[in-house]
Structures are given as structure tokens and as C-alpha cells.
Design an enzyme around this catalytic site. Structure first.
Site, PDB file in Angstrom:
ATOM      1  N   TYR A 104      11.897 -15.363  22.944  1.00  0.00           N
ATOM      2  CA  TYR A 104      12.154 -16.654  22.300  1.00  0.00           C
ATOM      3  C   TYR A 104      11.235 -16.945  21.114  1.00  0.00           C
ATOM      4  O   TYR A 104      11.687 -17.149  19.992  1.00  0.00           O
ATOM      5  CB  TYR A 104      12.023 -17.782  23.331  1.00  0.00           C
ATOM      6  CG  TYR A 104      12.995 -17.657  24.478  1.00  0.00           C
ATOM      7  CD1 TYR A 104      14.353 -17.911  24.305  1.00  0.00           C
ATOM      8  CD2 TYR A 104      12.561 -17.270  25.744  1.00  0.00           C
ATOM      9  CE1 TYR A 104      15.254 -17.787  25.353  1.00  0.00           C
ATOM     10  CE2 TYR A 104      13.453 -17.141  26.801  1.00  0.00           C
ATOM     11  CZ  TYR A 104      14.793 -17.402  26.602  1.00  0.00           C
ATOM     12  OH  TYR A 104      15.684 -17.261  27.625  1.00  0.00           O
ATOM     13  N   GLU A 361      16.013 -26.814  24.790  1.00  0.00           N
ATOM     14  CA  GLU A 361      15.302 -25.661  24.242  1.00  0.00           C
ATOM     15  C   GLU A 361      15.101 -24.650  25.370  1.00  0.00           C
ATOM     16  O   GLU A 361      14.659 -24.991  26.452  1.00  0.00           O
ATOM     17  CB  GLU A 361      13.970 -26.124  23.655  1.00  0.00           C
ATOM     18  CG  GLU A 361      13.382 -25.166  22.639  1.00  0.00           C
ATOM     19  CD  GLU A 361      12.625 -24.029  23.278  1.00  0.00           C
ATOM     20  OE1 GLU A 361      13.034 -22.857  23.080  1.00  0.00           O
ATOM     21  OE2 GLU A 361      11.630 -24.287  23.979  1.00  0.00           O
ATOM     22  N   HIS A 362      15.391 -23.399  25.089  1.00  0.00           N
ATOM     23  CA  HIS A 362      15.580 -22.397  26.122  1.00  0.00           C
ATOM     24  C   HIS A 362      14.293 -21.775  26.664  1.00  0.00           C
ATOM     25  O   HIS A 362      14.267 -21.266  27.787  1.00  0.00           O
ATOM     26  CB  HIS A 362      16.470 -21.274  25.558  1.00  0.00           C
ATOM     27  CG  HIS A 362      17.339 -20.618  26.564  1.00  0.00           C
ATOM     28  ND1 HIS A 362      16.915 -20.303  27.827  1.00  0.00           N
ATOM     29  CD2 HIS A 362      18.627 -20.190  26.502  1.00  0.00           C
ATOM     30  CE1 HIS A 362      17.894 -19.721  28.502  1.00  0.00           C
ATOM     31  NE2 HIS A 362      18.944 -19.648  27.717  1.00  0.00           N
ATOM     32  N   SER A 363      13.220 -21.763  25.889  1.00  0.00           N
ATOM     33  CA  SER A 363      12.088 -20.907  26.248  1.00  0.00           C
ATOM     34  C   SER A 363      11.348 -21.293  27.535  1.00  0.00           C
ATOM     35  O   SER A 363      10.932 -20.401  28.272  1.00  0.00           O
ATOM     36  CB  SER A 363      11.104 -20.799  25.071  1.00  0.00           C
ATOM     37  OG  SER A 363      10.419 -22.006  24.831  1.00  0.00           O
ATOM     38  N   CYS A 365      12.464 -22.546  30.340  1.00  0.00           N
ATOM     39  CA  CYS A 365      13.223 -22.267  31.551  1.00  0.00           C
ATOM     40  C   CYS A 365      14.647 -21.894  31.168  1.00  0.00           C
ATOM     41  O   CYS A 365      15.098 -22.187  30.073  1.00  0.00           O
ATOM     42  CB  CYS A 365      13.235 -23.478  32.494  1.00  0.00           C
ATOM     43  SG  CYS A 365      14.133 -24.896  31.830  1.00  0.00           S
TER      44      CYS A 365
END
Length: 666
Positions: A104, A361-363, A365
Site C-alpha cells: 500500500y 482507506e485500505h492499508s 485493514c
């Protein structure tokens, strides 16, 4: 999904009880990974042979020789280096050292669509039907919008409180192992852009600025609204609603004065290095005002985006209720990328009609954790009585908007987030708007609701695993769409291990290829097609088990590559082989969540610009697919792909019914 209390006769355990005894993520044996990697190359080489690119056996033998050379040579040393990293890691060799950076934070593409995920909430049954049918006029906020926003805020905070107190019973088969470390860290968190590699903000103490507040975005203005009381208790829904109403009144007053919100949030939708430089400039030109603003944004619990519009349903839609298509568009990006802060881990989005969703926002989890939080938040519809001073006199739609309300006075614990901008920053904002709009306009995100059968039929009649069945349907659909096979990424969760995140299930295999080939060959009988499907599904289930239990290959291969010392000229034929890269060209990137009965849909962007990003919810009677591709890619088309998925599922049902019947007679 949630067990607040243990089953009768069982002892109450804290939520993270099972997390404390989870094993460490292993470093797999080197030979095991190499053998599985070589096996995964076979379908690629078989297709290559058909295309005249060389003998499969000869090409495979070449890679096998490279693998042997690697194992006996530098590979052994890389493996020991990786084991040393593991021994020096407190929790997990992958997560502690590499994963967030490599997957990420070093990625420089904008978060909007490219990285952030989205969830579409189910409609709230307490909102009158006429509100959805006739929402407020464009540019106006809605009464039920604020009511639902307040109710969702309370429910999100209630979930957070239960997790913090470990009051959710850890059902080890499901809940306990889903509520891992990220379940605690998604609130009060933000990604911070840095040149070359981003970082995550640290978790603030409740006494720090913004930590007790949600960030409310409305017409591109930013506000901080406190939602925790003086004793850290969650405010009542009526109190939250009143504070939101005060913010809306302030926005409307500013609009009347001819003011316009400075869309600083759009900078977070930009290329990460560009945003990093603009953030540094923001702080340099105003170390007091802009530092305070960014601190508030980064510390706050989560973002609440109030959109003064409801996107109308398109005139036509393909295999999904038309309003859902509009819902996807707004939740994933908004029409132009505005009124969002893409770095926040959680952003709840509520349109003027009360239609709601979440983008994240993915980072920190994977989307599984937010989906569990949302499942809890929307499980109970708005309790209208909770929004009146006297619950016995509750009136539908009685939202506090007017200053002369009879409700007891509530202190105005909210504030404007102010920015100091110069001409350079204003220009940067305008240019970022153009770039964000281009990303939005290029994204063809859509939903597919397949209601002809679901996981119940797959299990009871077809006698097949639902997830593997859906994966085979996607393999068939992709080949029909593209005329070739692609390496396929399916997410496997490694939650069985301490600080586990994900591993890859390489769906494209020798058996999945054979199944697709059988389905496309008119000379193959229904019985043989059914056998091919069953074999492919058994193989896929085995791949899933291995990837979920620390026996996957892609994270291990990444770790070995990261152990190479470029400055010492270390190189590996196996890693520089074009086939190594091709085996990881995830032009079909997929992930399945739970049944998702409380979601209208989910989605994420394609990893490759000429590929598809697919998220799916396999319910008992309904399968919901989120499909995303790029308009600019000449070979992909989301609506066309949806039709191929439908056709494939229909054909597979026929094969199962006919083939299973024929097999039963033998």
C-alpha cells in the site's frame, strides 16, 4: 454475526481472548513453495504451447532447473535471512516488516478508486418511502439525512465501545477470529502522505485535539463535531443530530453570504507524491493554522460526508435495481471526487435522502473488518423515539432544524476547520479537481444482482462449495469476455495467525482451465463438464485451505525477493523470468465477503488498467457482484462482463442439474 453473550452454559470470554493464543505466521519451507509455484505455471505454459510459444514440458523443465539451482544456491541463503527477520519480529515477519509498505504505502497511485474500497448500506426501513422517491432539491440537505447520519454515528461508536471493552463474545468459528487487531485500530486513524512511502498516523489519546470528534464534510467545508461526552460516554442520537443540524445551518449561512468551501480534501485524491508535497507546503506556509487543521483531521474518529444531493437513478440498468447504480457512483467516488477525505480509514457517506454507504482507506485493514462494523451499525433501523425529548410523543420526521426548537439547549461543541491558503495552493486544488474528475469519469463501477439461485442451491443441489463455484463462474466469464486466461487473485484471510492479513489464492489453475475449456467445447457432455467443475472446485478448496493456513506462496516469494541485496549484485533467474511476472498479472482481481444481507453491494477498483476488480457477496438466494473496470481500456467493459457472469452462472446450473443426474444413474 454478533454474539454479545455466550451460548447457554458457556463462560463469557473477552472479545480478543482467542487472539492471544494464535500461532505465528510461518515462513513456509522453501521446497514446498517452489513446487507449488511450478505447479501454478502449468496452465500458463499449456496456453503458451497452444499459441506456439514452445513445448509446455520443455518450458516447465527449464523453470524446474532454475528452481533447483535457486534452492541449492542463493535461495537457501535468502530463506535463512527471512527466518532471521521472523525471529527478530515481535508478531509476524510479514506484517511487522513489509506488508503495509509494499502492498500500500509505497504505491504512488491516487487512493480514489485505485486503492480505497466501498460498501453500500441497506436502506433504513424507518425512513419514509417518499423521502427516497422525492429527495430534497439539489444543493439542499435533508432532515432524514441528518437523522440517519446521527443514528449511524451512534451505532459506529457503540461498536467501538463494545470492542474497546471486549464485550462481544468471541465465537472462535467466526467473530473472535475476525475481530483481530485492526478492529481496534480503524478509528482515530488516517494515512499520511510522504514522498516515496506513506505512513499511518498514531492513535491519539482522547484528550488530544479532534480525538473525541467526527469530521463532518459538507459542501467541501470541514467541521469537527464532538460526539463523546465529558465522561467519554457516547452522546444520545438526538444530541448528535442537533450538532449536525447546527453545522448544516452554519453551512447554509456561509452559502447565503456567497462563500464557497475550499476543497482541500481533493488534494488527498491526488498522486501520493504530489499530495505529500502539497501537504508539506500547507504546513510550511502556515505552521499554526494548517497544522491544527491537519491534526484535527488525522486524529478524529472517522469522517462523515454529508452530500447535499441524491444522485438520481440512471434511465436504465443491467441486472441491478437502477437506484443501486447511482448509489455505487456516489459511495465509491462522488460525482467529481469532492466532499471526501480519502486518507481517513473510515468515511461514512450520507446523501440528502438518507441513502448511505462507506468508503475506506485500505492499508490498516482489509474490507472484512469494516464490513463487520457496518453489519452491526445498520442491523437496527433508526429508532425515531430516540430523537425526541419525550419518547412517548415521537413524531416521524421530527428533526431538529430550527433555532426555536423546544428541545433542551445543547452546547455547541463543534468547530470549523479553517485553512490558510495562498494562490499556489488554490491552483493546486483546482488542478487536483481536474485529475480526480478524470479518475472518476474513467471508472466504470457497477453492481450485478443475480437472483436466479444462490449459495443454498449450490450447496444442496449442485453439492459444491459456494465460494469456489463463484470463482469458477468468474473464470468462465473472463475467458468469454477476453478470449484468454489470466492469472487471478482471490483474497484468502490469514486471520488464524497473530497479526495475519491476507494471502493469494491463485484461482487460475490446471483444473480451472480444464473446466473452462470443457464448458466451451460443444463435444463435451454435461456429465464430463460437471466432473470438470467438481474437480476444479475441489482443487480450489485445497488452494484456499493452504493459503489460509500459512502454506500459500505469494507472500513467501515476495519475502524472499525482498531479502536480495541489490547492492551486492544478487540476482535470481526464477525472479527475472517473464513468466514469473505473468503469473502475477492479476487482470482478474477478486474477493468475496460474507452473505452481506445488510449491504446493497461492495466494490474496489481493478488492479490492472485493462482488467476487472470483482467483489461479491454470495447469499442464500441472491449473489451480489461489484464490478469495476476502466472506460479507457479498449478491451474491457463492465456491462459486458456482467452479462458474461450471468450467462456463465446459468450454464453452470444447467450442467450441474444435467451432469449430476447422469452421474447419479451410474
Amino acid at each position: 454475526m454478533f454474539a454479545l453473550h455466550p451460548p447457554p452454559g458457556q463462560q463469557r470470554l473477552p472479545t480478543f481472548h482467542h487472539q492471544r493464543s494464535l500461532p505465528r505466521l510461518p515462513v513456509p519451507p522453501l521446497r514446498q513453495t517452489l513446487d507449488k509455484y511450478l505447479k501454478s505455471l502449468e496452465p500458463l505454459l499449456e496456453e503458451g504451447e497452444l499459441a506456439g510459444e514452445g513445448s509446455k514440458n520443455e518450458e516447465l523443465q527449464k523453470r524446474a532447473a532454475w528452481a533447483d539451482e535457486f534452492e541449492k544456491g542463493i535461495g537457501r541463503e535468502l530463506q535463512e535471512r527471512l527466518i532471521d527477520v521472523d525471529r527478530a519480529s515481535q508478531n509476524n515477519w510479514l506484517d511487522d516488516n513489509f506488508w503495509i509498505k509494499k502492498a500500500y504505502h509505497e504505491w504512488r497511485a491516487p487512493l480514489i478508486v485505485h486503492s480505497n474500497w466501498w460498501l453500500l448500506f441497506h436502506s433504513d426501513t424507518s425512513i419514509p418511502a417518499n423521502v427516497a422517491d422525492s429527495p430534497p432539491a439539489q444543493g439542499e440537505f435533508g432532515e432524514w439525512q441528518l437523522r440517519r447520519a446521527a443514528w449511524l454515528t451512534m451505532r459506529f461508536l457503540d461498536f467501538k465501545e463494545k470492542v474497546d471493552r471486549e464485550e462481544i463474545h468471541p465465537d472462535s468459528s467466526r467473530t473472535g477470529l475476525w475481530f483481530n487487531r485492526p478492529a481496534r485500530s480503524v478509528f482515530n486513524l488516517s494515512r499520511i502522505p510522504k514522498t516515496g512511502c506513506d505512513v499511518l498516523s498514531r492513535k491519539p489519546a482522547l484528550k488530544e485535539p479532534g480525538a473525541r470528534s467526527i469530521m463532518v464534510m459538507a459542501k467541501d467545508w470541514v467541521y469537527m463535531v464532538e460526539v463523546l461526552g465529558k465522561d467519554d460516554e457516547i452522546l444520545r442520537p438526538r444530541e448528535i443530530e442537533e450538532r449536525l443540524a447546527e453545522v448544516v445551518r452554519d453551512v447554509e449561512e456561509r452559502v447565503k453570504k456567497g462563500e464557497k468551501g475550499e476543497a482541500v480534501g481533493i488534494l488527498s485524491a491526488d498522486d501520493r507524491d504530489v499530495w505529500a508535497k502539497n501537504r508539506e507546503y500547507l504546513l510550511t506556509m502556515s505552521p499554526v493554522t494548517n497544522r491544527k487543521a491537519l491534526t484535527l483531521v488525522e486524529n478524529c474518529l472517522f469522517a462523515l460526508c454529508l452530500d447535499a444531493y441524491t444522485i438520481p437513478a440512471p434511465s436504465s440498468s443491467n441486472y441491478v435495481p437502477a437506484p443501486i447504480e447511482a448509489h455505487v457512483r456516489n459511495t465509491a467516488t462522488s460525482p467529481d471526487g469532492l466532499n471526501r477525505w480519502y486518507d481517513k480509514t473510515l468515511s461514512v457517506i450520507v446523501e440528502s435522502s438518507g441513502r448511505a454507504g462507506m468508503m475506506g482507506e485500505h492499508s490498516p485493514c482489509d474490507a472484512l473488518i469494516p464490513s463487520i462494523i457496518v453489519d452491526y451499525a445498520v442491523a437496527e433501523p433508526i429508532d425515531v423515539a430516540a430523537f425526541t425529548q419525550n419518547p412517548t410523543k415521537a413524531q416521524t420526521g421530527d428533526v431538529i432544524f430550527d433555532a426555536d426548537t423546544q428541545a433542551e439547549p445543547i452546547s455547541r461543541v463543534w468547530e470549523r476547520v479553517e485553512w490558510e491558503l495562498d494562490g499556489k495552493l488554490k491552483t493546486e486544488i483546482e488542478e487536483a479537481k481536474v485529475r480526480a474528475k478524470a479518475v472518476v469519469d474513467d471508472s466504470e463501477a457497477s453492481q450485478l444482482w443475480f437472483d436466479e439461485y444462490g449459495s443454498d442451491w449450490m450447496k444442496k443441489t449442485a453439492k459444491q462449495s459456494p465460494d469456489a463455484y463463484v470463482q469458477m463462474a468468474l473464470q468462465l466469464a473472463f475467458y468469454k469476455d477476453q478470449g484468454f486466461f489470466s492469472a487471478t487473485y482471490e483474497t484468502a484471510s490469514t486471520r488464524l495467525f497473530a497479526h495475519g492479513r491476507t494471502e493469494v489464492i491463485r484461482t487460475y489453475s490446471t483444473d480451472s482451465r480444464a473446466f473452462v475449456r470443457a464448458m466451451l467445447d460443444p463435444s463435451v457432455s454435461a456429465e464430463d463438464r460437471y466432473k470438470a467443475l467438481s474437480t476444479a472446485i475441489l482443487s480450489h478448496n485445497a488452494f484456499t485451505r493452504e493459503s489460509s493456513t500459512g502454506k500459500g506462496i505469494d507472500r513467501h516469494l515476495m519475502g524472499l525477493r525482498l531479502m536480495l541485496r541489490d547492492n551486492e549484485g544478487e540476482g535470481v533467474k526464477l525472479f527475472t523470468d517473464p513468466l514469473f511476472s505473468k503469473s502475477q498479472e492479476w487482470k482478474l482481481s477478486t474477493s468475496g465477503l460474507s452473505e452481506g444481507s445488510r449491504f446493497h453491494g461492495t466494490g474496489f477498483g481493478t488492479v490492472w488498467p485493462d482488467g476487472y476488480g470483482i467483489n461479491y457477496l454470495a447469499g442464500g438466494e441472491l449473489i451480489k457482484f461489484g464490478v469495476e473496470s476502466k472506460y479507457s481500456a479498449p478491451n474491457t467493459d463492465t456491462q459486458r462482463f456482467k452479462q458474461h457472469v450471468v450467462d456463465s452462472l446459468r450454464e453452470m446450473r444447467q450442467v450441474c442439474e444435467e451432469g449430476a443426474a447422469l452421474s447419479a444413474k451410474l
